[in-house]
Design a protein around this motif. Sequence first.
Motif, mmCIF file in Angstrom:
data_model
loop_
_atom_site.group_PDB
_atom_site.id
_atom_site.type_symbol
_atom_site.label_atom_id
_atom_site.label_comp_id
_atom_site.label_asym_id
_atom_site.label_seq_id
_atom_site.Cartn_x
_atom_site.Cartn_y
_atom_site.Cartn_z
ATOM 1 N N THR A 1 -0.912 -16.669 6.125
ATOM 2 C CA THR A 1 0.149 -15.894 5.494
ATOM 3 C C THR A 1 -0.236 -15.589 4.052
ATOM 4 N N GLN A 2 -0.041 -14.349 3.647
ATOM 5 C CA GLN A 2 -0.243 -13.948 2.250
ATOM 6 C C GLN A 2 1.118 -13.791 1.581
ATOM 7 N N VAL A 3 1.282 -14.409 0.415
ATOM 8 C CA VAL A 3 2.548 -14.334 -0.312
ATOM 9 C C VAL A 3 2.293 -13.852 -1.729
ATOM 10 N N VAL A 4 3.284 -13.199 -2.292
ATOM 11 C CA VAL A 4 3.267 -12.777 -3.692
ATOM 12 C C VAL A 4 4.437 -13.468 -4.378
ATOM 13 N N VAL A 5 4.145 -14.270 -5.395
ATOM 14 C CA VAL A 5 5.142 -15.101 -6.061
ATOM 15 C C VAL A 5 5.419 -14.548 -7.452
ATOM 16 N N GLY A 6 6.687 -14.269 -7.742
ATOM 17 C CA GLY A 6 7.082 -13.773 -9.048
ATOM 18 C C GLY A 6 7.287 -14.895 -10.044
ATOM 19 N N GLY A 7 7.718 -14.525 -11.236
ATOM 20 C CA GLY A 7 7.860 -15.495 -12.310
ATOM 21 C C GLY A 7 8.921 -16.542 -12.054
ATOM 22 N N ARG A 8 9.932 -16.236 -11.245
ATOM 23 C CA ARG A 8 10.995 -17.196 -10.941
ATOM 24 C C ARG A 8 10.649 -18.121 -9.786
ATOM 25 N N GLY A 9 9.442 -18.014 -9.263
ATOM 26 C CA GLY A 9 9.059 -18.859 -8.152
ATOM 27 C C GLY A 9 9.575 -18.383 -6.807
ATOM 28 N N GLN A 10 9.988 -17.117 -6.722
ATOM 29 C CA GLN A 10 10.462 -16.548 -5.472
ATOM 30 C C GLN A 10 9.444 -15.543 -4.937
#
Length: 433
Positions: free
Chosen positions: A238-247
């Motif tokens: 799985t590839q994920v993209v994580v923003g600054g808020r950890g979401q």
Amino acid sequence: MEGEEEERRALVLLTAYVLLKRRRDLNNAHAQRRAEVQRRVRHQQHSFQRQRRMLMMMIAGGVRSDDRIRTRPWTTTRTTDWWERVAMTEFQPSDWLEKFRMSKETFLQLCDRLRPRLARQDTSFRLALPVEKRVAVALWRLASNVEYRTISALFGVGKSTVCRCVRDMCHAIVALLGPVYLQPPGERELEASAQLFLSKWGFPHCVAAVATLHTAIITPSDNASDYANPGGWLSVLTQVVVGGRGQFWDVCASFPGGTEPADVLQNSSLWATAADGGLSPASPPSFMGKPLRYVLLGEACYPLQSWLMKAYPEERGCHPVPAEPPRLFNRRLARALRSSSEALLRLRARWQCLSKRNDCGLDVVPTMILACCILHNVCESHGDAFRAEWQAEVAEAESPQPGHAPLPSTGVDQGRAEETRKLFCDYFQEQNM
């Protein structure tokens, strides 16, 4: 005389019809009574067998949620109304958080949002499970990864019902909550994420980090070798993209574990979106005196792009030691990449079906992974507590996450990418001085 004969014949026929109808009604009534008696007998037998299974499980060691026996009063409940009589009335906030990984308020809101897809009508044979019970059954499975038979005995439903609850809820979450909790950020969200990366991780002009997650699976019937990851076990990548808020902003969960992360990236929608400037305002903000689009951060297994920064290659052996600016850049990058590793750790700790071997079919696993990522965003956005001991359970998981080999820095975007990376080197050098 003939008229009287006709009347007698008609009377005889009417009498015979009435008698035949009466006999048919009596036969139908007897048949219905026999069917009702048989139905009650079958129901009693089914209830007896279910209670017997529950009793045997209690004798064998008690109902478990995470392979450990918990000494709670409700763990010895043998009745089939455990959910209505105990969970919904006697559970404390700590129990909701421990067993369902979310607060009761978040749970009820989740049920209301999924009701259009999960509500079922009663039939002549049985009453439909309430939406709250269907969601609870599925969440218990996602949070603990215990066997279907354990959840079946605990909630008083069949194993096939548990399987349907998990499948239906995961599809409902993706369909109804995905467009709300898993979508590309707008300009305000991009700016807020860039500020968070700068203030928390010390990396400027960055809005997200790209990372990979391997979920262990059972041996598939076809092309099993494709699912062998660098760690030597079978998984879905799985590839994920994580923003600054950890979401999570973007999730791509449909590739065999043996796939290279760079191939996943180039075949995902993120590649086209980021390459076209979709993760930056129309007028790029200024950085180091130049207009520059926001960047993403990635591990060494990803290709270097003008919008995707990765570390400089490590120099070993007879090669010269890299200069101070690249070394400083690598240290700051490694620190900022902790944002994605911490988010994935919280994801796997909260939903342990991702940290242990998942015995669901390959037609369900990608949807389950996507649903867990969405539920992670739901819990994080609602401020639900996260317990540190959950991370210890992940550390004891059967399958630690494997590493990937570095990818050489090549490609048509190489020149611009190197210029962009040098800008960050200059920035960190100035900050260091």
